[in-house]
Design an enzyme around this catalytic site. Structure first.
Site, PDB file in Angstrom:
ATOM      1  N   SER A 118      -5.519   3.458  -8.017  1.00  0.00           N
ATOM      2  CA  SER A 118      -4.531   3.910  -7.029  1.00  0.00           C
ATOM      3  C   SER A 118      -5.166   4.786  -5.977  1.00  0.00           C
ATOM      4  CB  SER A 118      -3.444   4.745  -7.701  1.00  0.00           C
ATOM      5  OG  SER A 118      -2.721   3.984  -8.594  1.00  0.00           O
ATOM      6  N   HIS A 139      -3.841  -3.847  -6.312  1.00  0.00           N
ATOM      7  CA  HIS A 139      -3.069  -2.649  -6.637  1.00  0.00           C
ATOM      8  C   HIS A 139      -1.607  -3.025  -6.865  1.00  0.00           C
ATOM      9  CE1 HIS A 139      -1.158   1.388  -5.595  1.00  0.00           C
ATOM     10  NE2 HIS A 139      -1.810   1.559  -6.720  1.00  0.00           N
ATOM     11  N   GLU A 151      -0.912  -4.946  -3.527  1.00  0.00           N
ATOM     12  CA  GLU A 151      -1.811  -4.791  -2.385  1.00  0.00           C
ATOM     13  C   GLU A 151      -3.128  -5.462  -2.750  1.00  0.00           C
ATOM     14  OE1 GLU A 151      -0.570  -0.605  -0.311  1.00  0.00           O
ATOM     15  OE2 GLU A 151      -1.344  -0.462  -2.343  1.00  0.00           O
ATOM     16  N   ASN A 189       0.809   3.949  -0.753  1.00  0.00           N
ATOM     17  CA  ASN A 189       0.710   5.332  -1.243  1.00  0.00           C
ATOM     18  C   ASN A 189       0.365   6.313  -0.125  1.00  0.00           C
ATOM     19  OD1 ASN A 189       1.524   4.888  -3.803  1.00  0.00           O
ATOM     20  ND2 ASN A 189      -0.516   4.948  -4.739  1.00  0.00           N
TER      21      ASN A 189
END
Ligand SMILES: NC(=O)c1ccc[n+]([C@@H]2O[C@H](COP(=O)([O-])OP(=O)(O)OC[C@H]3O[C@@H](n4cnc5c(N)ncnc54)[C@H](O)[C@@H]3O)[C@@H](O)[C@H]2O)c1
Length: 675
Positions: A118, A139, A151, A189
């Protein structure tokens, strides 16, 4: 694809990723450090599959089959034959690098190695292996068996072919992939974590308590959980760790506020039961919007991801009702710029040039619904509304039209491929668009849209360059009609095709009653259109509706192969295979009204009985019009048949059944009245 996949780490993410892989029909080896942790991971899979059965989203048989495809082990060596390995161990760089070093010696030299990190860079992880070209980031989002977003991140040395294969694999797993550059926090994120931090900062400043901040956020972003409840569920340490690493990359605005550190050190969850103060609503929303806009525009300007993928990430991954750019367009870019500028000044951050430009003229950010890519002389046009299953609406048709003309006119383009992003090809026309127009008594609008889409399909039909429809997932209604306008139709084994229109009160109006007959003949066309039967890629191939079924990963290569064989000049309808002879004869010979009323002779043939029963549930007026259009269209040139489809639109869209049927989607099966 006869693939074996591997997942390393059987925790929250690893077990969920393995579950999803198995549920989509692939074998998967799930590895953790000891038998106890492996058993815990397998237990989690069993539990989640059990819940899916209880909620009836999966049959007990399918769940048992999925469970049987997961092999748990504590021996990393068992990944020696895996084609793709996804690492999902603790978020510890040294540990991840160690796992990759070991995978590098264990796995086949052509295996693809992916990390689910992450907060680190793919580059950090790829740097320790001898095959950085075969490493990339995948991801996933929690819960990876339920959240569709992934992702896909190329590292600095990732081979483009490895990237494309990994992308196609995500489609085969029915995920919605978005493309991110290798940058801290990737796309989602990056703005999501800082959005959460801004909420903590407002708490720190005593602007509002947790309950107020959660309540305001939930309403403003139309989400199920506010930032504090979310941190309680997903873990305050994870939030702290994520903001720390992203903050290291981008500066203190992204980093964790002191208040978060205190909460982490207390070991307590956030208290959520405070009194809600409605008076601060606007200030809270403005702060959260400001940070989201500033960061989203910055990441796009830096080339981390596209505007479209940034928004898709929010809608699919975070379940926001709209992504940052749509929110900016809704609020007006001038106001968005003003909000973001105030925050940028506070943190001494630059104002993203694209936001400055849009805001100064208060013009909306353009959003692409069709992606065009030209490679080796082949233009691939991908309809990119994956969370709406790429449904056709005015904007999609206009953009596809523009992209198609450009590709057709480009001297460097030898052939064109039409594809859909995410889990499907095209699941039909945008039903909400139809409902809105019927409710406003604006059938003219529906007619204009249909004519425009028909013209686009004719352009595709008449294009001197070969055009291939590349189908995966669902191709329904307008999706099949779009494909039928192409020279060739190829599909992945998991694809399904059908004409659901008569079951929602209308008929196929983009050539479905015309081009289908020219491919598979009258009887089978009527069978498909009148029953709404959804068929598999294999069955579609057997009856000649499509030209080829190839493994998902090979769709692009197969499309390129067909393009070299040139366009199809004149197509003969495929002969009816023996497997479908009785259906073709039944639907070819019987009047649709007799079938609908259950009065046609079936001679006790179970398939015919079932098909007749299906027709009995459809909208009577739509059925009659559809059958007439198929019959009459078969005797005239295509252009005349298409005009007939257009000419009867008013009649069908004026029925009560059309509104009933179109509004029923996603609800219970409609009951038609025949008016
Ligand atoms: N939890 C999330 O919401 C989320 C979302 C996206 C990505 N991620 C990332 O996914 C990864 C895993 O996160 P998680 O939440 O599943 O963590 P987790 O703590 O639930 O699971 C990690 C698992 O890895 C195992 N493990 C540790 N070392 C190992 C080794 N050498 N070999 C095999 N297994 C090993 C552990 O025993 C544990 O079962 C992290 O990189 C995290 O950043 C997490």
């Amino acid at each position: 694809m006869s693939h074996t996949l591997g997942v390393v780490g059987a925790g929250n993410m690893g077990s969920g990723i393995a579950q999803k892989i198995a549920a989509e029909g692939f074998d998967v080896v799930l590895v953790d450090v000891d038998d106890e942790r492996v058993a815990r991971g397998l237990g989690a899979i069993e539990r989640t599959l059990g819940e899916a059965v209880a909620r009836r989203v999966m049959s007990a048989d399918a769940a048992a089959a999925a469970r049987a495809r997961v092999h748990g082990t504590s021996r990393l060596e068992e990944l020696a034959d895996a084609d793709v390995v996804i690492e999902a161990v603790f978020e510890d760089r040294g540990l991840k690098q160690d796992v990759f070093r070991r995978l590098d010696t264990i796995c086949r030299h052509d295996a693809i190695l992916a990390t689910n990190t992450s907060s680190f860079l793919v580059a950090d992880i790829a740097s320790v292996v001898k095959r950085p070209a075969r490493v990339l980031g995948l991801h996933y989002f929690y819960h990876p068996a339920k959240n569709h977003l992934v992702e896909v991140i190329a590292g600095p040395g990732t081979d483009p072919d490895v990237y494309r294969r990994a992308w196609a694999l995500q489609e085969a797993l029915r995920k919605i992939p978005i493309a991110s550059r290798d940058a801290y926090g990737f796309i989602v994120n990056r703005y999501f974590v800082v959005w959460m931090m801004e909420a903590v900062r407002m708490l720190e400043e005593r602007l509002a308590n947790e309950a107020t901040l959660d309540a305001v956020t939930k309403a403003a972003f139309a989400i199920g959980m506010g930032p504090f409840e979310l941190m309680n569920v997903t873990g305050i340490p994870i939030a702290f760790h994520a903001s720390t690493t992203i903050g290291r990359g981008y500066g203190p605005m992204y980093g964790p506020p002191e208040r978060l550190r205190q909460q982490l050190e207390s070991g307590e969850l956030w208290p959520l039961d405070g009194e809600i103060d409605g008076g601060v609503h606007d200030r809270v929303v403005e702060r959260l919007m400001a940070i989201t806009f500033l960061v989203a525009a910055a990441l796009v300007d830096e080339g981390v991801g596209s505007r479209e993928d940034t928004d898709l990430g929010a809608r699919v991954g975070l379940r926001w009702s709209a992504g940052p750019f749509e929110l900016m367009n809704q609020q007006g870019t001038a106001r968005s710029l003003a909000l973001a500028s105030a925050l940028a000044t506070k943190w001494n951050m630059p104002i993203p040039p694209s936001l400055a430009r849009a805001g100064q003229s208060n013009s909306p950010f353009p959003m692409a619904l069709v992606r065009s890519e030209v490679r080796n002389g082949i233009a691939t046009l991908t309809i990119d509304r994956p969370d709406a299953m790429n449904a056709l609406n005015e904007a999609v048709v206009a953009q596809l039209d523009e992209a198609f003309r450009k590709a057709a006119d480009d001297a460097h383009v030898t052939g064109i491929v039409i594809a859909g992003a995410g889990r499907s090809f095209v699941a039909g026309a945008d039903v909400r668009f139809f409902v809105r127009h019927i409710e406003h008594a604006d059938v003219d609008g529906i007619e204009r849209f249909t004519e425009r889409a028909q013209n686009l399909l004719l352009e595709i039909d008449n294009c001197p360059k070969p055009v291939v429809a590349r189908i995966h997932g669902l191709a329904l209604g307008g999706g099949v009609e779009l494909a039928l306008a192409c020279d060739y139709i190829i599909a992945a084994p998991g694809a399904s095709l059908g004409f659901p229109e008569t079951g929602i009160g209308i008929y196929p109006g983009l050539g479905g009653t015309q081009r289908t007959t020219r491919r598979i003949g009258l009887g089978l066309t009527k069978w498909l259109v009148e029953t709404g039967q959804v068929i598999s890629a294999g069955e579609a191939l057997a009856i000649g509706l499509i030209d080829r079924v190839v493994p998902h990963e090979e769709l692009d290569v197969a499309a390129a192969g067909l393009i070299t064989s040139g366009p199809v000049r004149a197509r003969q309808a495929a002969p009816v295979p023996p497997s479908h002879a009785s259906l073709a004869a039944f639907f070819g010979a019987n009047d649709v009204e007799r079938i609908r009323l259950g009065q046609a002779e079936t001679n006790g043939d179970d398939r015919l009985v079932a098909a007749m029963k299906a027709v009995g549930t459809k909208a009577p007026i739509a059925l009659r019009l559809a059958a007439t259009l198929v019959d009459e269209g078969a005797t005239v040139p295509l252009a005349d048949g298409l005009r007939m489809e257009l000419a009867h639109l008013r009649e069908v869209f004026a029925t009560k059944d059309a509104l009933t049927g179109l509004s029923s989607i996603g609800r219970s099966r409609p009951v038609f009245e025949g008016r």
